[in-house]
Enzyme design. Structure first.
Site, PDB file in Angstrom:
ATOM      1  N   ASP A  25     -15.056 -68.178  42.972  1.00 46.32           N
ATOM      2  CA  ASP A  25     -14.891 -67.514  44.262  1.00 46.32           C
ATOM      3  C   ASP A  25     -13.626 -68.073  44.901  1.00 46.32           C
ATOM      4  OD1 ASP A  25     -16.274 -69.911  44.265  1.00 46.32           O
ATOM      5  OD2 ASP A  25     -18.105 -69.045  45.083  1.00 46.32           O
TER       6      ASP A  25
ATOM      7  N   GLU B  49     -18.815 -65.915  50.604  1.00 40.32           N
ATOM      8  CA  GLU B  49     -19.582 -66.439  51.742  1.00 40.32           C
ATOM      9  C   GLU B  49     -20.209 -65.317  52.569  1.00 40.32           C
ATOM     10  OE1 GLU B  49     -20.400 -69.355  51.962  1.00 40.32           O
ATOM     11  OE2 GLU B  49     -18.880 -70.614  51.020  1.00 40.32           O
TER      12      GLU B  49
HETATM   13 ZN   LIG Z   1     -20.929 -71.454  50.684  1.00 35.27          ZN
HETATM   14 ZN   LIG Z   2     -20.073 -71.620  47.676  1.00 37.76          ZN
END
Ligand SMILES: [Zn+2]
Ligand SMILES: [Zn+2]
Length: 442
Positions: A101, A171
């Site tokens: 991510d 997130e």
């Molecule tokens: Zn996180």
């Molecule tokens: Zn994370």
């Protein structure tokens, strides 16, 4: 005799491969730590990962990967998706996807580290916020770059198609869906396996932890609007008080978990926000609630969501709220993610690889959490075997002290979260590269 000779050869090959991996990581670790500190000091919020994704893409392009940027289709009009897809074709063989991510959090860093973030920005609501890689996605990005380099250097040891992706907006749990909606599995090779890691302060740097089966929960955001009939606070008989109804709803929702759900099925309903009214003596027209709902099994998830609507509407009905003022219960279509289910066979296979790479004492079994991730979406409802493992990020001495004193170390999303860069990155690259090599070995 022949068998023992064969075994000796096999061990020699295994040990040789580990040595070349170690040597490659030794050669890279200095620049990886520098990259990590650079990324740590330059975090970007979810949906704004412009510079991070451009850097990630440029690095991968430089290593010989075919890189596509801006992969990600969000429902919000005009929203750019900053996803990156890097593909390396190396002949016929399995397709393996590994994901990092890219996003950071609206947290003002308080670690005091020399490379701490001082970035401030304006969030989408117009408030000024500090920005920090408080979940350690900078560890994930840097690890992925190390893995990319190792795999490019060891091309003669594997075959197949390696797909490395940089996912935006983890997130806010929109990024994985946005990448899939933008053709991640149609414009690019569909994987036979999907892998990810996440750093964790609960394990020492140098260690990893596997969780077979359900590892993280599904998450759904639910909005409830309880509508009443407003009036004077001194004259309740002429009104239908939505605050009293809301109070009953908040308590009754907990009985869905405790009385309708099997105690053997993990489930959480949390009312995280409740707002209604303006002053002492006015019965308001409405009260708004925001909930998060967690579960492992999809059946349980659907039962909880159904129960929330039924209980809320039932209580309003019992309070005499007219049908045309019945509560509105809305389950978010964007803030939703399935549970993270680690394919047990794949997880066990990789555990064996980790033991060989890191030593038995450094491979632990983790506990499942009710926290959530959108990585589970890449498995397409468990059809693609996938697994996410935990990467230890804490100084072993501090972890021991914390266990001895019972004082927890700063957790993910804390302004004080501070992974130990070098051993964490070294272990991350070694574990993930070993995993990928295992699945793609010639
Ligand atoms: Zn996180
Ligand atoms: Zn994370």
């Amino acid at each position: 005799m022949r068998i023992s000779f064969l075994l000796a050869c096999l061990f020699a090959v295994g040990a040789g491969a580990q040595e070349s991996l170690d040597a490659l990581i030794d050669g890279e670790i200095g620049s990886l730590v520098a990259t990590y500190k650079m990324l740590h000091a330059a975090p970007e919020l979810s949906l704004h990962e412009q510079k991070t994704s451009a850097f990630f893409a440029a690095q991968l392009r430089g290593m010989g990967y075919a890189v596509t940027e801006r992969v990600g289709k969000f429902d919000r009009p005009g929203q750019v998706g900053y996803g990156v897809v890097a593909v390396m074709n190396n002949g016929g063989g399995p397709t393996v996807l590994a994901r990092t991510d890219l996003d950071a959090l609206p947290v003002e860093e308080k670690t005091g580290l020399p490379y701490a973030s001082t970035v401030r920005t304006t969030n989408d609501a117009g408030q000024e916020v500090g920005v920090m890689h408080a979940c350690g996605h900078d560890i994930h990005i840097t690890t992925m770059l190390g893995v990319a380099r190792v795999m490019a250097a060891l091309k003669n040891q594997w075959r197949g198609t390696l797909v490395l992706i940089g996912q935006p907006a983890e997130e806010t749990v929109g990024g994985a869906r946005a990448m899939l909606q933008d053709g991640l599995y149609t414009r690019f090779p569909r994987p036979d396996y999907a892998l990810a890691l996440h750093d964790s302060p609960e394990y020492a740097a140098g260690q990893v932890a596997c969780v077979p089966g359900y590892a993280m929960a599904s998450a759904d955001s639910v909005d409830i609007k309880i509508r009443g009939v407003g009036g004077h606070g001194s004259k309740p008989e002429a009104a239908k008080d939505p605050i009293v109804v809301a109070a009953e709803v908040v308590m009754a929702l907990q009985t869905i978990v405790s009385r309708e759900n099997s105690p053997l099925d993990p489930a959480v309903i949390t009312v995280g926000s409740i707002h209604g009214g303006t002053r002492y003596n006015i019965i308001p027209d409405e009260v708004n609630l925001q909930l998060t709902v967690r579960a492992y099994r999809d059946e349980v998830r659907r039962k909880l969501l159904g129960g929330i609507e039924r209980v809320t509407k039932g209580i309003a009905l019992a309070a005499g709220i007219p049908a045309d003022r019945a509560p509105i219960v809305r389950v978010s279509e964007t803030e939703t993610t399935p549970a993270t289910y680690n394919d047990p066979a794949l997880t066990e296979r990789l555990r064996g690889v980790f033991v060989q790479a890191l030593g038995r004492e450094n491979v632990l079994t983790g506990s499942p959490l009710m926290g959530s991730e959108d990585f589970g979406l890449f498995s397409l409802d468990h059809r693609i075997p996938s697994t996410m493992f935990w990467l230890g990020a804490s100084d072993p001495a501090k972890l021991k002290e914390s266990r001895d004193t019972g004082k927890p170390l700063p957790y993910l999303h804390s302004a004080l979260f501070a992974p130990v860069p070098e051993p964490t990155l070294r272990t991350g690259v070694k574990a993930m590269a070993s995993a990928v090599l295992e699945l793609m070995r010639k």
